[in-house]
Design a protein around this motif. Structure first.
Motif: not given
Length: 474
Positions: A27-32, A38-47, A52-53, A110-115
């Motif tokens: 969780i500490a590595r998540w980027r927002v 909206s608020v975008e959460l990027h949970p995994e670096a390199g992907t 999107v909330f 999209g292939s890498d996005t959930l809303k």
């Protein structure tokens, strides 16, 4: 109400994440990133994976309107299986008048996005923080906010830990985006707690006759009569020992919350330093039972009195980490700050007296967000799910219906990996109709894990902002 800060949104993303089974270091590595709506959460670096909330910055100004809005009910993104679907058939989202019911809570964009199709961030933050109890509203004869005044009660979902259920949908979304991720397991757990409202001291024949004889407890009545002659302990003090014996026989420990105030209209009044009371406390502590505080009726809204009583109780109970519960469940969100200031480690008052269920929408202990100060409290909240007199006295259920209703709540706690917190007064171990019900409830709980709250005193890190200061308001 003030606008919602970015720090508060990072907090609620973390709370959903830890309920979903995410580890603190991840969780500490998540980027927002915050957008205009909206608020975008990027949970995994390199992907490229992102969630999107929706987030509406104008909501605070529309709180009165949103409090009256009916919930929108959304569905699972993927079928969770019959067993889970039976316990969590949908996701009621409160305080959201712009979402469309009947659609999945998370959908592919999209292939890498959930809303996310509803504003669960605001719903979760306001519910956990008990925002609806910070504004003018109804109160009962004891100054308590009643269950009937809550948005969840009117929406028909007070009997569900809806914030923890959002986290189940969030878990499913994370697993969809990151198939290699495995959520941490979280089994259902149990916390038995006992408010020691009275111990039968000081003793008098008048109090014994007036209190025990009409309740038709012959054994307790004669025990009190004998104690007047110096032969043993009064019935309610012996009931504390009996409560401990029952708990230990079923493989559990218990927390005992003691008073330290004078007699009043709503307090029995006893001295925790009385030799007989102190002997029971010290004996239970030697057996490994937890001791805590049960502040007097008039400490509600009176921080100075609370601190004085806690200080007095610590002379008997010790100086280590300690929690407890407000008498009569007289609680409001400002109580969190008062307990924090009094040096207490946790509170377990957040449950309704008049209806069983999930007052804060959760069965997972958490450090509440203090909206007025825009910060996370160091105090841990362990939500109360059931108080002994709630089903019998307030809801007027019989024993069979009580067991059925409690079993349903237990199943919902287990589904989300929560803690089932039960309050059973020492008097209820000997008084009908509660006395016969307690062993039957413990038999129902027998396979549950015990809850160890010390581990939850640690505050988890928040996700990181991609840009902007964490304390900026949106």
């Amino acid at each position: 109400m003030q606008t919602t800060s970015k720090s508060a949104i990072l907090y609620i993303l973390r709370e959903l994440g830890r309920r979903a089974g995410a580890a603190p270091d991840w969780i500490a590595r998540w980027r927002v990133r915050f957008g205009t709506d909206s608020v975008e959460l990027h949970p995994e670096a390199g992907t490229a994976a992102r969630l999107v909330f929706p987030f509406d910055a104008s909501k605070a100004a529309r709180f009165a309107q949103l409090r009256e809005a009916p919930p929108c009910r959304l569905t699972w993104m993927q079928d969770p299986g019959a067993a889970m679907r039976e316990v969590v058939p949908d996701f009621p989202v409160l305080f959201d008048d712009r979402a469309s019911g009947g659609t999945p809570l998370f959908v592919a964009a999209g292939s890498d996005t959930l809303k996310c199709c509803a504003d669960i961030l605001t719903s979760a933050l306001w519910t956990l923080s008990r925002v609806e109890e910070t504004v003018a509203g109804p109160s009962d004869a004891h100054g308590r906010f009643p269950a009937s005044g809550s948005v969840a009660f009117r929406a028909g979902c007070l009997d569900r830990p809806i914030i923890d259920e959002y986290a189940l949908a969030f878990r499913q979304a994370l697993c969809f985006l990151l198939p290699a991720w495995k959520p941490r397991p979280s089994p259902g757990r149990l916390k038995l707690s006992h408010d020691i409202d009275g111990v039968g001291l000081p003793r008098s024949l008048r109090s014994t006759v007036g209190h025990l004889y009409p309740r038709r407890i012959p054994r307790a009545f004669w025990r009190d009569v004998l104690s007047l002659a110096g032969a043993g302990e009064p019935a309610y003090l012996e009931a504390v020992r009996e409560t401990a014996r029952i708990s230990r026989a079923d493989g559990y420990d218990s927390a005992f919350y003691w008073k330290g105030c004078a007699r009043s209209a709503w307090d029995s009044g006893y001295d925790p330093e009385h030799p007989q009371v102190r002997a029971v406390i010290e004996g239970l502590m030697q057996e490994g039972f937890e001791m805590g505080v049960h502040p007097a009726y008039d400490t509600f809204g009176a921080p100075e009195r609370l601190e004085q009583e806690v200080s007095r109780l610590r002379r008997v109970l010790g100086s280590g980490p300690m929690g407890g519960r407000q008498h009569f469940l007289r609680w409001r969100p400002s109580t969190w700050r008062a307990w924090e200031k009094a040096g207490l480690s946790y509170d377990t008052s957040v449950g309704f007296a008049d209806v069983m269920g999930f007052r804060a929408g959760t069965a997972v202990p958490y450090h509440p967000w203090l909206m007025e100060e825009d910060r996370e409290s160091t105090l841990l909240e362990i939500p109360l799910i059931v108080m002994d007199c709630t089903p019998i006295t307030y809801m007027r259920l019989g024993a069979a219906d009580t067991l059925t209703a409690v079993e349903a709540l237990v199943r919902r706690c287990e589904a989300v990996g929560g803690v089932f917190t039960l309050l059973w007064h020492n008097s209820s171990v000997i008084e009908p109709p509660y006395a016969s019900l307690y062993p039957r409830l413990l038999a129902m709980f027998r396979s549950r894990f015990r809850y160890h709250w010390i581990a939850d005193l640690c505050i988890w890190p928040l996700p990181c902002l991609i840009e902007g200061g964490a304390n900026q308001h949106v």
